[in-house]
Scaffold this active site. Structure first.
Site, PDB file in Angstrom:
ATOM      1  N   LYS A 245     -57.438  -5.514  51.193  1.00  0.00           N
ATOM      2  CA  LYS A 245     -56.098  -6.383  51.104  1.00  0.00           C
ATOM      3  C   LYS A 245     -55.709  -6.905  52.536  1.00  0.00           C
ATOM      4  O   LYS A 245     -55.592  -8.023  52.785  1.00  0.00           O
ATOM      5  CB  LYS A 245     -54.980  -5.720  50.452  1.00  0.00           C
ATOM      6  CG  LYS A 245     -53.660  -6.612  50.301  1.00  0.00           C
ATOM      7  CD  LYS A 245     -53.908  -7.608  49.490  1.00  0.00           C
ATOM      8  CE  LYS A 245     -52.851  -8.460  49.015  1.00  0.00           C
ATOM      9  NZ  LYS A 245     -53.115  -9.757  48.346  1.00  0.00           N
TER      10      LYS A 245
ATOM     11  N   HIS B  40     -74.883 -35.212  48.500  1.00  0.00           N
ATOM     12  CA  HIS B  40     -75.443 -34.801  49.837  1.00  0.00           C
ATOM     13  C   HIS B  40     -75.840 -33.665  49.653  1.00  0.00           C
ATOM     14  O   HIS B  40     -76.039 -32.915  50.863  1.00  0.00           O
ATOM     15  CB  HIS B  40     -74.576 -34.943  50.853  1.00  0.00           C
ATOM     16  CG  HIS B  40     -73.955 -36.361  50.937  1.00  0.00           C
ATOM     17  ND1 HIS B  40     -74.714 -37.429  51.665  1.00  0.00           N
ATOM     18  CD2 HIS B  40     -72.870 -37.074  50.618  1.00  0.00           C
ATOM     19  CE1 HIS B  40     -73.985 -38.619  51.795  1.00  0.00           C
ATOM     20  NE2 HIS B  40     -72.954 -38.280  51.075  1.00  0.00           N
TER      21      HIS B  40
ATOM     22  N   ASN C 154     -57.453   4.192  61.397  1.00  0.00           N
ATOM     23  CA  ASN C 154     -57.783   2.897  60.961  1.00  0.00           C
ATOM     24  C   ASN C 154     -58.041   2.031  62.095  1.00  0.00           C
ATOM     25  O   ASN C 154     -57.437   2.204  63.150  1.00  0.00           O
ATOM     26  CB  ASN C 154     -56.518   2.204  60.046  1.00  0.00           C
ATOM     27  CG  ASN C 154     -56.237   2.913  58.646  1.00  0.00           C
ATOM     28  OD1 ASN C 154     -56.886   3.704  58.478  1.00  0.00           O
ATOM     29  ND2 ASN C 154     -54.949   2.543  58.257  1.00  0.00           N
ATOM     30  N   GLY C 155     -59.019   1.210  61.773  1.00  0.00           N
ATOM     31  CA  GLY C 155     -59.548   0.334  62.981  1.00  0.00           C
ATOM     32  C   GLY C 155     -61.027   0.674  63.293  1.00  0.00           C
ATOM     33  O   GLY C 155     -61.657   1.168  62.540  1.00  0.00           O
TER      34      GLY C 155
ATOM     35  N   GLU D  39     -60.638 -22.635  47.235  1.00  0.00           N
ATOM     36  CA  GLU D  39     -59.746 -21.501  46.646  1.00  0.00           C
ATOM     37  C   GLU D  39     -60.019 -20.894  45.460  1.00  0.00           C
ATOM     38  O   GLU D  39     -60.210 -19.912  45.028  1.00  0.00           O
ATOM     39  CB  GLU D  39     -58.346 -21.652  46.844  1.00  0.00           C
ATOM     40  CG  GLU D  39     -57.321 -20.744  46.318  1.00  0.00           C
ATOM     41  CD  GLU D  39     -57.260 -19.326  47.094  1.00  0.00           C
ATOM     42  OE1 GLU D  39     -56.884 -18.102  46.643  1.00  0.00           O
ATOM     43  OE2 GLU D  39     -58.038 -19.469  48.142  1.00  0.00           O
TER      44      GLU D  39
ATOM     45  N   TRP E  25     -61.894   2.746  54.050  1.00  0.00           N
ATOM     46  CA  TRP E  25     -62.934   1.750  53.771  1.00  0.00           C
ATOM     47  C   TRP E  25     -64.070   1.609  54.769  1.00  0.00           C
ATOM     48  O   TRP E  25     -63.711   1.547  56.007  1.00  0.00           O
ATOM     49  CB  TRP E  25     -62.225   0.256  53.843  1.00  0.00           C
ATOM     50  CG  TRP E  25     -62.795  -0.906  53.567  1.00  0.00           C
ATOM     51  CD1 TRP E  25     -63.184  -1.305  52.015  1.00  0.00           C
ATOM     52  CD2 TRP E  25     -63.497  -1.826  54.178  1.00  0.00           C
ATOM     53  NE1 TRP E  25     -63.679  -2.461  51.926  1.00  0.00           N
ATOM     54  CE2 TRP E  25     -64.003  -2.926  53.446  1.00  0.00           C
ATOM     55  CE3 TRP E  25     -63.452  -1.978  55.548  1.00  0.00           C
ATOM     56  CZ2 TRP E  25     -64.598  -4.064  53.827  1.00  0.00           C
ATOM     57  CZ3 TRP E  25     -64.241  -3.166  56.001  1.00  0.00           C
ATOM     58  CH2 TRP E  25     -64.773  -4.270  55.185  1.00  0.00           C
TER      59      TRP E  25
ATOM     60  N   ARG F 170     -55.321  -1.851  49.199  1.00  0.00           N
ATOM     61  CA  ARG F 170     -55.614  -2.178  50.427  1.00  0.00           C
ATOM     62  C   ARG F 170     -57.365  -2.256  50.392  1.00  0.00           C
ATOM     63  O   ARG F 170     -58.001  -2.460  51.244  1.00  0.00           O
ATOM     64  CB  ARG F 170     -55.205  -1.330  51.479  1.00  0.00           C
ATOM     65  CG  ARG F 170     -53.692  -1.485  51.725  1.00  0.00           C
ATOM     66  CD  ARG F 170     -53.284  -0.425  52.703  1.00  0.00           C
ATOM     67  NE  ARG F 170     -53.632  -0.467  53.992  1.00  0.00           N
ATOM     68  CZ  ARG F 170     -52.863  -1.544  54.811  1.00  0.00           C
ATOM     69  NH1 ARG F 170     -51.673  -2.182  54.477  1.00  0.00           N
ATOM     70  NH2 ARG F 170     -53.581  -1.689  56.202  1.00  0.00           N
TER      71      ARG F 170
ATOM     72  N   LYS G 177     -61.700 -17.269  44.423  1.00  0.00           N
ATOM     73  CA  LYS G 177     -60.986 -16.260  43.557  1.00  0.00           C
ATOM     74  C   LYS G 177     -62.142 -15.818  42.787  1.00  0.00           C
ATOM     75  O   LYS G 177     -61.974 -14.809  42.302  1.00  0.00           O
ATOM     76  CB  LYS G 177     -59.995 -17.145  42.845  1.00  0.00           C
ATOM     77  CG  LYS G 177     -58.513 -17.101  43.638  1.00  0.00           C
ATOM     78  CD  LYS G 177     -58.033 -15.730  43.775  1.00  0.00           C
ATOM     79  CE  LYS G 177     -57.424 -15.438  45.054  1.00  0.00           C
ATOM     80  NZ  LYS G 177     -58.043 -15.759  46.477  1.00  0.00           N
TER      81      LYS G 177
ATOM     82  N   CYS H  12     -58.020   0.468  54.826  1.00  0.00           N
ATOM     83  CA  CYS H  12     -57.747   1.830  54.712  1.00  0.00           C
ATOM     84  C   CYS H  12     -56.136   2.102  54.608  1.00  0.00           C
ATOM     85  O   CYS H  12     -55.372   1.063  54.792  1.00  0.00           O
ATOM     86  CB  CYS H  12     -58.311   2.559  56.124  1.00  0.00           C
ATOM     87  SG  CYS H  12     -60.055   1.908  56.384  1.00  0.00           S
TER      88      CYS H  12
ATOM     89  N   GLU I 249     -64.554 -13.566  44.335  1.00  0.00           N
ATOM     90  CA  GLU I 249     -63.954 -12.155  44.720  1.00  0.00           C
ATOM     91  C   GLU I 249     -63.749 -11.104  43.815  1.00  0.00           C
ATOM     92  O   GLU I 249     -64.308 -10.005  44.114  1.00  0.00           O
ATOM     93  CB  GLU I 249     -62.423 -12.348  45.359  1.00  0.00           C
ATOM     94  CG  GLU I 249     -62.397 -12.933  46.771  1.00  0.00           C
ATOM     95  CD  GLU I 249     -60.613 -13.287  46.842  1.00  0.00           C
ATOM     96  OE1 GLU I 249     -60.659 -12.920  48.235  1.00  0.00           O
ATOM     97  OE2 GLU I 249     -59.950 -13.720  46.393  1.00  0.00           O
TER      98      GLU I 249
END
Length: 619
Positions: free
Chosen positions: A614, A516, A100-101, A493, A74, A27, A497, A2, A500
């Site tokens: 973000k 395995h 926000n929150g 990572e 958001w 964000r 990426k 947000c 995402e």
């Protein structure tokens, strides 16, 4: 997550707030809105989707006023919609709130308010705050005179927040106090910008950086009264406190694309400089750097029994690399855990343990909660962070900044390189401080480390070759990344990426784990990316490569120049020779570029991928 912006001053607020919201788009958000006091009445404009939709609403129905709030949402409570967009008001329309929150007890509060006759227009937890504040104003007295409006609104907000449990950064307008914004925060970032005859509010510095570099970071449990003449600060008990402004050293140009198609691409290309900036001034002289910079002297380092690293997402992967470094070069037992799990596990950290918390924003809710738990158990905390004055740096005992500048692409790239570089610097100085590395060995390590930016530049030069690979594979729906030892975290990572920003299903695995289970996924349609640079486990990795080739996989290899023959592979991306322990910092670069090009070719929103934010400031 947000975005919050606010303005009190002599200018028309809407253009300033829209610019601020655009600078907070990184964000992540799904709707947006503004509220302004116009001739003693609160007016709102809201829209679902991108800010361009809000701009169209404002063009059709202009909004004036010099005291106003703006927000990008958001979704947490309630689907993305205009009715769920902030700002929210009370039933009379005299109180407007952005937030926000998450208000954890909002259902309890909402039920009580409904029982008292309140009617709600949204599905959000935030609307409860608007009703609560209006209720407190009514209880305190609704017909104030003159200067009584400001303290009345302040007291109403303060008492309303006393009923609330959860995380919040909140800003409030009241139509009867037209020159005032009341702000408060707990566990969600909020920053005041102090200008010349005007005052700004933002959930991050870029919201107002075009107008002032003078900023005050609110701490948890603090409130602020914003007027055009400045801001005054209080705790939640209503006691006035003194806050010291800080000067923001980076400027607007650092947040621009500089001609690149996307922020993410620019930030990938920024990484040689990011690495250099993180190292700068931390090697010469070699001894005592940690003590000079953040107060960690050799005695502190020698007393460390174990190291616990905590982080989320990409920062967690940097810690996994750091674990190999710490155990290999310092000889101290090191654990790594996602902060969201650490905070609920029966952990055993204590006074002789060092907790290293890594976060780009320094506002990650799970990381902050984990740090609080660690400190309650007596552990000391070292923060590795990119954001000066953030909540993490204020709660930690020591801080090492990465100095990467603003990172606006939601998918982290240069912040990851900064975190790895900072962890390498800490490893070096801790090894020397604990007597595990001689000064001569330290200088040799530095000699290698200062070459890393050049190796990153060499990796970026593979861009055209990587684009060709991306064109061949961008329509695939599954990818597998494998690596071993220090490059296993890089496989994780790289997979993160890709998923995402391209929405392709991707997994990272230790190469030795293929047999395995994951090998069952491999067929002729499966691209497998193998990190096979020079290392002590290269032969083992090559065996895994042959296993996937034997099952028809389309193999992409990241390898060292002049090492190994890779036949029947779709592509081989060659990097300069370098020490194995430092190779993760470089090996991720071509895989970041691969993810970028695949996402771009698929037409994805690279800088603002769906459902992501973000800075994750809620649990």
């Amino acid at each position: 997550m947000c975005g919050i912006v606010g303005y009190v001053g002599p200018k028309q607020a809407v253009p300033l707030l829209m610019e601020g919201l655009k600078r907070l788009e990184y964000r992540g958000y799904d709707s947006s809105g503004l509220a302004s006091i116009v001739d003693g009445v609160i007016e709102r404009r809201r829209a679902q989707g991108k800010l361009t939709n809000l701009e169209k609403v404002i063009a059709a129905s202009p909004l004036t006023g010099s005291v106003a709030l703006g927000h990008t949402r958001w979704a947490t409570h309630g689907k993305p919609s205009e009715s769920n967009s902030h700002p929210h008001t009370d039933p009379t329309g005299t109180v407007a709130v952005i937030h926000n929150g998450i208000i954890e007890n909002y259902l309890e509060l909402k039920d009580r308010l409904i029982s008292a006759g309140a009617k709600f227009e949204s599905e959000t937890d935030t609307e409860v705050l608007a009703h609560l504040i209006a209720e407190k104003i009514k209880l305190l007295g609704t017909t104030p005179k003159g200067d009584m409006t400001e303290p009345l609104l302040f007291e109403a907000v303060r008492r309303a927040l006393g009923d609330v449990r959860g995380a919040y950064a909140v800003a409030v307008l009241w139509s009867k106090a037209p020159g005032v914004i009341i702000a408060a925060k707990t566990a969600s970032p909020l920053i005041i910008g102090l200008g010349d005859g005007e005052t700004f509010l933002g959930s991050d510095v870029p919201a107002f950086l075009a107008y002032t570099r003078k900023a005050v970071f609110l701490d948890d449990g603090e409130m602020a009264v914003l007027k055009k003449t400045g801001a005054t600060f209080f705790n939640l008990a209503g006691k006035k406190i003194v806050k010291t402004p800080v000067n923001i050293t980076w400027d607007r140009t650092m947040a621009e694309k500089s001609g690149y198609r996307h922020f993410m691409l620019k930030e990938i290309h920024d990484q040689p400089s990011s690495c250099e900036d993180t190292m700068r001034g931390r090697f010469f002289p070699l001894k005592g750097v940690l003590e000079r910079e953040c107060g960690m002297n050799a005695d502190i380092l020698k007393k460390i029994r174990t190291v616990q690293m905590i982080a989320c997402g990409t920062a967690y992967h940097s810690c996994l690399v750091g674990q190999y470094w710490f155990e290999s070069l310092i000889g101290v037992p090191t654990r790594v855990e996602t902060a969201s799990e650490f905070r609920y596990r029966e952990n055993t950290v204590g006074p002789d343990d060092l907790v290293i918390a890594v976060s780009q924003s320094g506002e990650t809710a799970d990381t902050l909660a984990a740090v609080k738990i660690a400190k309650e158990k007596g552990a000391k905390v070292l923060a590795i962070c990119n954001t000066v004055g953030s909540a993490l740096t204020r709660s930690a005992d020591w801080t090492m900044y990465t100095h990467c500048g603003p990172e606006l692409g939601v998918a982290s790239t240069k912040a990851f390189i900064g975190q790895l570089t900072a962890l390498a610097v800490v490893t070096l100085h801790a090894a020397i401080g604990r007597g595990k590395m001689t000064e001569a060995e330290g200088r040799a390590f530095v000699d290698d480390l200062v070459k890393v930016p050049g190796w990153i530049r060499a990796a970026i030069k593979l861009d055209a070759q990587i684009l060709a690979v991306a064109k061949k594979f961008f329509k695939k729906e599954h990818f597998l990344f494998i690596g071993r030892y220090v490059n296993y975290p890089i496989a994780l990572e790289a997979a993160l990426k890709l998923k995402e920003i391209s929405y392709i299903h991707a997994e990272g695995y230790p190469a030795g784990e293929l047999k395995h289970g994951p090998i069952a996924l491999i067929d002729t349609e499966m691209p497998v990316v193998v990190i096979a640079t020079q290392s002590r486990v290269l032969e083992k990795t090559l065996s895994s490569l042959e296993e996937v080739k034997a099952r028809g996989a389309q193999v992409i290899v990241v390898a060292t120049e002049g090492v190994g023959e890779f036949r029947d592979c779709e592509a081989v991306l060659r990097l300069p020779p370098m020490p194995e322990l430092l190779s993760p910092i470089v090996n991720i670069i071509p895989l970041q570029l691969l993810a970028y090009h695949v996402a771009d070719l698929r037409g994805c929103d690279v800088d603002q991928p769906r459902n992501l934010a973000k800075s994750v400031t809620v649990e």
